[in-house]
Design a protein around this motif. Sequence first.
Motif, PDB file in Angstrom:
ATOM      1  N   GLY A  58      68.419  -5.765  13.543  1.00 12.70           N
ATOM      2  CA  GLY A  58      68.399  -7.210  13.304  1.00 12.70           C
ATOM      3  C   GLY A  58      69.068  -7.961  14.442  1.00 12.70           C
ATOM      4  N   PHE A  62      67.299 -10.369  16.883  1.00  8.03           N
ATOM      5  CA  PHE A  62      67.804 -11.732  16.945  1.00  8.03           C
ATOM      6  C   PHE A  62      68.030 -12.131  18.411  1.00  8.03           C
ATOM      7  N   THR A  75      67.557 -19.452  11.245  1.00  4.57           N
ATOM      8  CA  THR A  75      66.677 -18.583  10.463  1.00  4.57           C
ATOM      9  C   THR A  75      67.039 -17.120  10.681  1.00  4.57           C
ATOM     10  N   ALA A  76      67.288 -16.756  11.933  1.00  2.93           N
ATOM     11  CA  ALA A  76      67.636 -15.367  12.242  1.00  2.93           C
ATOM     12  C   ALA A  76      68.956 -14.987  11.569  1.00  2.93           C
ATOM     13  N   MET A  79      68.435 -14.445   7.933  1.00  6.04           N
ATOM     14  CA  MET A  79      67.804 -13.139   7.683  1.00  6.04           C
ATOM     15  C   MET A  79      68.834 -12.017   7.755  1.00  6.04           C
ATOM     16  N   GLY A  82      71.046 -12.079   4.811  1.00  4.61           N
ATOM     17  CA  GLY A  82      70.288 -11.568   3.671  1.00  4.61           C
ATOM     18  C   GLY A  82      70.286 -10.050   3.658  1.00  4.61           C
ATOM     19  N   ALA A  83      70.057  -9.479   4.836  1.00  2.00           N
ATOM     20  CA  ALA A  83      70.020  -8.021   4.950  1.00  2.00           C
ATOM     21  C   ALA A  83      71.372  -7.428   4.589  1.00  2.00           C
TER      22      ALA A  83
END
Lengths: 397, 140
Positions: A58, A62, A75-76, A79, A82-83
């Motif tokens: 990620g 990113f 947004t990155a 994400m 979230g991960a």
Amino acid sequence: MGSTVYSRRMESTSEKKINPQEPIVTHKDALWTVLFGRSFAVRVFLYVFLGLGVLGFGVGFFAQVVAGGYMTPGTAGLMGAGAVFFLAFLLAYVITRPILALAKAAQRIMEGDSSVLIDLKRRDEIGQLFRFFKGTAKNVSDNHEREIALSQIKSQFVTVAAHQLRTPLSALKWSLRLMLDGDMGEINEKQREFLGQSYQTNEHIIHLINDFLDISRIEEGRFGFQFQKIRILDTIQKVVDASMAQAIIRGVRVSFIKEAPADLEIIADESRMFTAMINILDNAVRYSNAGDEVVVHVALTHGKLEISTTDSGIGIPLAEQSKIFSRFYRASNAIHQQTEGSGLGLFIAKNIIERHGGTIGFTSEEQKGATVFFTLPATDDFIKKQEKSYQPMGEVM
Amino acid sequence: MIKVSLPTARAVENSSVKLVIVEDDKFLRDLIVRKLSSEGFLVKEAQTGEEGLEVLREDPPQLILLDILLPGMSGYEVLEAIQKDEKLKSIPVVMLSNLGQKEEVERAELLGAKDFLIKAKYTPGEIVTRIKEILGELYM
């Protein structure tokens, strides 16, 4: 009931904590010792590894997109977060699930359910832990069952022995009494004296057996009481009168000082109260020296009846004073002076007085005597409380 | 045999009072029967519950003394049978046993026993006194 068990178990746990045992280390070594195989540690390791991999990927991705400008940094970041959240959740779930299951099983055993089913499908350390736990739980429940069975056998034994012994002793009691009362014809003074002593000896055995029965009932929590309004000073007078036979034999004077209204009524079980008081007074007379005086003093203060029994006999050695209310305990100087005695009297007396809402204590100095004092509530609210929890029948002993 | 030595006044007082005692121990039975007879009671004896019921139905007494642990029918069963019998159910039953725990006393009272005396606790004289009290309450 559940709460009582709980608090008792909690006490025993805290007792164990005081024990300076080496703590069991659970957070070290695991990863080093079990790197491969069907291991919980390996699984955690793999999850973390996977997580870090995804996270690394990620971060790399990113960096690339920020450079390439395909995605906004926000947004990155979202994400990535979230991960991480997903992984953390997974980790927490995997790690805590078996622990929670174990805690649940432990809780059920603590609440007295010995038939807890534990799923043993797992082959890893958690599975092993569950198996050990199950074994321990089984031991606990086996011990518990054995304890219950043992106490049942013991109480049955005491009851049967007591009742089987009481029948021949009753026959002795009745025949000696009939002879003493002249129902079997006239007897001379010498015969009366010996028959009287035989009768007293027999009464002593009956008393002892009744004590054993009482103790077994106290232990089982089935020591019944029959509370009703009684004129307490009359009861104490009966106790004083009953102690006279022994007092005359020992050359001891018993006096009774009343500082409470003669018609004072309290709620009590008269026969039990008699037992408690005769046990106390009998000790005072028995361990007095010839020519001594035993004073029973009753006073009413602040809604409480205070009853004290003072003797100037052998007293209780200081080192042994803490044990005086335990069952079968007899002070060393008492045993030395008189072999007769079961060491049950004060234990039973304490139990009876506490069931009446009273307290019992004593002061004593060796060779100077002892004072056993106890209180009984004589207030209206105690009376109301007792009437509410009125037990229709007590043991009529 | 016994009546020769008893005081006449007491004999007259109780002479019309019939008692039945159900007790399996011969020695105990002999002792209490001796005392009761010397007090002027007319006592009939039974060794078992079954025999006791037979004696009771033949000639209903004024009071029954009943043991609990008996060969065959227990004292409780005898009590039940007495309660079911229209002719007998008004007769006071005094349990005379060496049992005497709370449950046993409660059970006997529930089945209609008038009183519960523990043999090892009461002397024959005290048993007689209690019997007279009960008879006094009921028949005087």
